[in-house]
Design a protein around this motif. Structure first.
Motif, PDB file in Angstrom:
ATOM      1  N   TYR A 285      18.925  41.602 -33.699  1.00 35.45           N
ATOM      2  CA  TYR A 285      18.469  40.599 -32.535  1.00 35.45           C
ATOM      3  C   TYR A 285      18.714  41.193 -31.094  1.00 35.45           C
ATOM      4  CZ  TYR A 285      18.369  36.604 -35.750  1.00 35.45           C
ATOM      5  OH  TYR A 285      17.810  35.853 -36.671  1.00 35.45           O
ATOM      6  N   GLN A 286      19.764  41.959 -30.993  1.00 36.27           N
ATOM      7  CA  GLN A 286      20.106  42.713 -29.699  1.00 36.27           C
ATOM      8  C   GLN A 286      18.978  43.747 -29.370  1.00 36.27           C
ATOM      9  OE1 GLN A 286      24.012  44.007 -29.088  1.00 36.27           O
ATOM     10  NE2 GLN A 286      25.061  42.160 -29.023  1.00 36.27           N
ATOM     11  N   GLU A 287      18.772  44.746 -30.508  1.00 37.66           N
ATOM     12  CA  GLU A 287      17.746  45.715 -30.178  1.00 37.66           C
ATOM     13  C   GLU A 287      16.404  44.992 -29.919  1.00 37.66           C
ATOM     14  OE1 GLU A 287      17.856  49.061 -30.402  1.00 37.66           O
ATOM     15  OE2 GLU A 287      20.168  48.765 -30.207  1.00 37.66           O
ATOM     16  N   LEU A 288      16.030  44.049 -30.643  1.00 39.69           N
ATOM     17  CA  LEU A 288      14.620  43.448 -30.434  1.00 39.69           C
ATOM     18  C   LEU A 288      14.632  42.892 -28.928  1.00 39.69           C
ATOM     19  CD1 LEU A 288      14.117  41.576 -33.855  1.00 39.69           C
ATOM     20  CD2 LEU A 288      13.042  43.791 -32.991  1.00 39.69           C
ATOM     21  N   ALA A 289      15.391  42.206 -28.452  1.00 35.97           N
ATOM     22  CA  ALA A 289      15.642  41.819 -27.221  1.00 35.97           C
ATOM     23  C   ALA A 289      15.480  42.746 -26.045  1.00 35.97           C
ATOM     24  CB  ALA A 289      16.818  41.010 -26.926  1.00 35.97           C
ATOM     25  N   ARG A 290      16.062  43.966 -26.558  1.00 32.25           N
ATOM     26  CA  ARG A 290      15.991  44.912 -25.515  1.00 32.25           C
ATOM     27  C   ARG A 290      14.816  45.555 -25.792  1.00 32.25           C
ATOM     28  NH1 ARG A 290      15.927  50.294 -26.293  1.00 32.25           N
ATOM     29  NH2 ARG A 290      16.241  50.058 -28.141  1.00 32.25           N
ATOM     30  N   ILE A 291      14.057  45.769 -26.738  1.00 28.36           N
ATOM     31  CA  ILE A 291      12.482  46.535 -26.830  1.00 28.36           C
ATOM     32  C   ILE A 291      11.771  45.584 -26.048  1.00 28.36           C
ATOM     33  CG2 ILE A 291      10.779  46.864 -28.387  1.00 28.36           C
ATOM     34  CD1 ILE A 291      12.925  47.638 -30.477  1.00 28.36           C
ATOM     35  N   LYS A 292      11.868  44.135 -26.196  1.00 29.76           N
ATOM     36  CA  LYS A 292      11.017  43.205 -25.626  1.00 29.76           C
ATOM     37  C   LYS A 292      11.117  43.350 -24.020  1.00 29.76           C
ATOM     38  CE  LYS A 292       9.753  38.301 -25.308  1.00 29.76           C
ATOM     39  NZ  LYS A 292      10.049  36.975 -25.819  1.00 29.76           N
ATOM     40  N   GLN A 293      12.338  43.550 -23.436  1.00 33.86           N
ATOM     41  CA  GLN A 293      12.798  43.675 -22.129  1.00 33.86           C
ATOM     42  C   GLN A 293      11.984  44.887 -21.356  1.00 33.86           C
ATOM     43  OE1 GLN A 293      16.864  43.312 -21.509  1.00 33.86           O
ATOM     44  NE2 GLN A 293      16.898  41.029 -21.832  1.00 33.86           N
ATOM     45  N   GLN A 294      11.796  45.796 -22.260  1.00 34.75           N
ATOM     46  CA  GLN A 294      11.126  47.060 -21.646  1.00 34.75           C
ATOM     47  C   GLN A 294       9.608  47.225 -21.567  1.00 34.75           C
ATOM     48  OE1 GLN A 294      12.123  50.171 -24.495  1.00 34.75           O
ATOM     49  NE2 GLN A 294      14.381  50.654 -23.986  1.00 34.75           N
ATOM     50  N   LYS A 295       9.119  46.224 -22.099  1.00 36.02           N
ATOM     51  CA  LYS A 295       7.625  45.891 -21.968  1.00 36.02           C
ATOM     52  C   LYS A 295       6.844  47.099 -22.142  1.00 36.02           C
ATOM     53  CE  LYS A 295       8.377  41.594 -18.869  1.00 36.02           C
ATOM     54  NZ  LYS A 295       8.008  41.253 -17.772  1.00 36.02           N
ATOM     55  N   LEU A 296       7.101  47.705 -23.300  1.00 35.77           N
ATOM     56  CA  LEU A 296       6.530  48.935 -23.605  1.00 35.77           C
ATOM     57  C   LEU A 296       4.974  49.014 -23.611  1.00 35.77           C
ATOM     58  CD1 LEU A 296       9.128  50.575 -25.982  1.00 35.77           C
ATOM     59  CD2 LEU A 296       8.597  51.085 -23.547  1.00 35.77           C
ATOM     60  N   TRP A 297       4.352  47.959 -24.656  1.00 37.73           N
ATOM     61  CA  TRP A 297       3.052  48.075 -24.844  1.00 37.73           C
ATOM     62  C   TRP A 297       2.153  47.572 -23.408  1.00 37.73           C
ATOM     63  CZ3 TRP A 297       0.239  43.439 -24.359  1.00 37.73           C
ATOM     64  CH2 TRP A 297       1.090  42.118 -24.471  1.00 37.73           C
ATOM     65  N   GLN A 298       2.866  46.629 -22.806  1.00 36.86           N
ATOM     66  CA  GLN A 298       2.158  46.199 -21.498  1.00 36.86           C
ATOM     67  C   GLN A 298       1.893  47.544 -20.796  1.00 36.86           C
ATOM     68  OE1 GLN A 298       4.607  44.977 -22.832  1.00 36.86           O
ATOM     69  NE2 GLN A 298       4.770  42.622 -22.729  1.00 36.86           N
ATOM     70  N   GLN A 299       2.446  48.541 -20.848  1.00 34.90           N
ATOM     71  CA  GLN A 299       2.633  49.979 -20.169  1.00 34.90           C
ATOM     72  C   GLN A 299       1.560  50.832 -20.701  1.00 34.90           C
ATOM     73  OE1 GLN A 299       6.412  51.377 -18.619  1.00 34.90           O
ATOM     74  NE2 GLN A 299       7.239  49.147 -18.933  1.00 34.90           N
ATOM     75  N   GLY A 300       1.108  50.521 -22.043  1.00 33.63           N
ATOM     76  CA  GLY A 300       0.376  51.128 -22.704  1.00 33.63           C
ATOM     77  C   GLY A 300       1.069  52.115 -23.708  1.00 33.63           C
ATOM     78  N   ARG A 301       2.509  52.154 -23.592  1.00 34.05           N
ATOM     79  CA  ARG A 301       3.037  52.896 -24.651  1.00 34.05           C
ATOM     80  C   ARG A 301       3.166  52.318 -25.968  1.00 34.05           C
ATOM     81  NH1 ARG A 301       8.074  53.117 -20.352  1.00 34.05           N
ATOM     82  NH2 ARG A 301       9.150  54.389 -22.079  1.00 34.05           N
ATOM     83  N   ASN A 302       2.190  52.053 -26.495  1.00 32.12           N
ATOM     84  CA  ASN A 302       2.144  51.483 -27.880  1.00 32.12           C
ATOM     85  C   ASN A 302       2.890  52.450 -29.017  1.00 32.12           C
ATOM     86  OD1 ASN A 302       0.423  49.191 -27.101  1.00 32.12           O
ATOM     87  ND2 ASN A 302      -1.360  50.755 -27.091  1.00 32.12           N
ATOM     88  N   LYS A 303       2.799  53.572 -29.095  1.00 34.39           N
ATOM     89  CA  LYS A 303       3.401  54.328 -30.076  1.00 34.39           C
ATOM     90  C   LYS A 303       4.983  54.168 -29.857  1.00 34.39           C
ATOM     91  CE  LYS A 303       3.621  58.738 -32.157  1.00 34.39           C
ATOM     92  NZ  LYS A 303       3.180  60.461 -31.987  1.00 34.39           N
TER      93      LYS A 303
END
Length: 335
Positions: free
Chosen positions: A204-222
């Motif tokens: 859960y902590q790891e998923l929350a951290r990934i969500k906060q980074q907003k990677l796919w919103q920045q085009g960093r899908n991979k």
């Protein structure tokens, strides 16, 4: 007539001088003993001396084991050369000998070969006597003494003692390490170790951290799908002992039913892994709804597979985690 007398005298002097010169240039060999009278088993040294011209090469054979029957050779020293006047050399060697038979020995002469002549040394005698025994007083005879035991010295046992102590230390260390590992404790005692989170809480902590980074919103899908799938792989390792980090998506989906036969769980994980493979290897650009669905399915997968005793929610759990679990959507079946 008078002149002839002088001539004869001169001739005689010349012959005499020549003879003296020849005599002076002969090879000489001499032997002598330190002690010519020894007891059985005692040792003495025979000194061999050879005098030769400086330009001559000589051979002087010396027996390596026995001079004669009953007289043994113990050692032979290296040659010691001394230069004297008139271009003469003296070569000296010492021969240590002994005997175990009481007898009077006439030692054989030594031989020196100087290339032209063979010269022999003088002969010397060696007397070997037995130990005198007083037969009139038999009470003085003593039996053979018992074997003496060496004195006890701790230093003689140091290697054995240190070896035993080292073996004991190694055995204790191995037992300690095995027990600490089985108890899942740190190998360093008295070390304060923070309590490890449960597998689902860590996920859960790891998923929350990934969500906060907003990677796919920045085009960093991979990068987004790499972190997402790695989090689920680590969760599978801790939850089911599945070494998912070294397995392909197909292998993970094949082995998952052996530990959890819920078809919804498999379909949830299948949606994430397949879409992640397309993104990482086929450079697919998912839609925003697909990215949100992958995150929701990740929360749903962890929520449906966590242990029952681990299902209690901690008081300090982030509100974002609760909302994501509550809003997890069912998987959309692939056509």
């Amino acid at each position: 007539m008078k002149w002839e007398k002088y001539k004869i005298v001169w001739l005689l002097l010349s012959v005499l001088w020549t003879g003296m010169s020849v005599q002076a240039q002969e090879t000489l060999i001499d032997v002598r003993l330190d002690s010519a009278d020894i007891l059985i088993g005692e040792q003495t040294v025979l000194h061999l001396s050879v005098t030769i011209d400086n330009d001559k090469n000589v051979i002087c054979p010396i027996p390596a084991d026995t001079l004669m029957t009953g007289v043994e050779v113990l050692s032979v020293s290296d040659p010691d050369t001394i230069r004297i006047d008139n271009n003469r050399l003296v070569i000296k060697r010492d021969i240590q000998i002994t005997s175990f038979d009481s007898l009077l020995y006439l030692l054989p002469p030594f031989m020196v070969i100087d290339g032209q002549d063979t010269v022999y040394s003088n002969q010397i005698a060696l007397k070997v006597s037995t130990i005198p025994v007083d037969t009139e007083h038999p009470e003085q005879f003593f039996d053979i003494k018992n074997i003496w035991k060496p004195p006890f010295v701790w230093a003689d046992y140091y290697p054995l003692i240190f070896g035993i102590l080292l073996a004991i230390v190694l055995i204790i260390a191995i037992i300690y390490i095995v027990k600490r590992i089985r108890a899942q404790k740190s190998l360093i005692p008295f070390r304060k170790v923070e309590p490890k989170l449960a597998p689902h809480e860590e996920a859960y902590q790891e998923l929350a951290r990934i969500k906060q980074q907003k990677l796919w919103q920045q085009g960093r899908n991979k990068e987004y799908y790499t972190q997402l799938t790695d989090t689920l792989r680590r969760y599978l390792l801790r939850r089911y002992d599945i070494y998912a980090m070294e397995m392909t998506s197909y292998e993970i989906l094949e082995v998952l039913p052996t530990v959890n036969d819920d078809p919804v769980v498999r379909d949830t994980l299948k949606q994430i892994l397949h879409l992640a493979d397309y993104v990482k290897f086929a450079k697919l650009k998912p839609l925003p709804d697909e990215n949100d669905l992958s995150m929701s399915n990740a929360y749903a997968f962890v929520d449906r597979t966590k242990l029952v005793e681990e299902a209690k929610t901690t008081e300090g759990q982030a509100e974002g985690e609760d909302s994501e679990i509550a809003e997890s959507k069912p998987i959309e079946k692939e056509e």
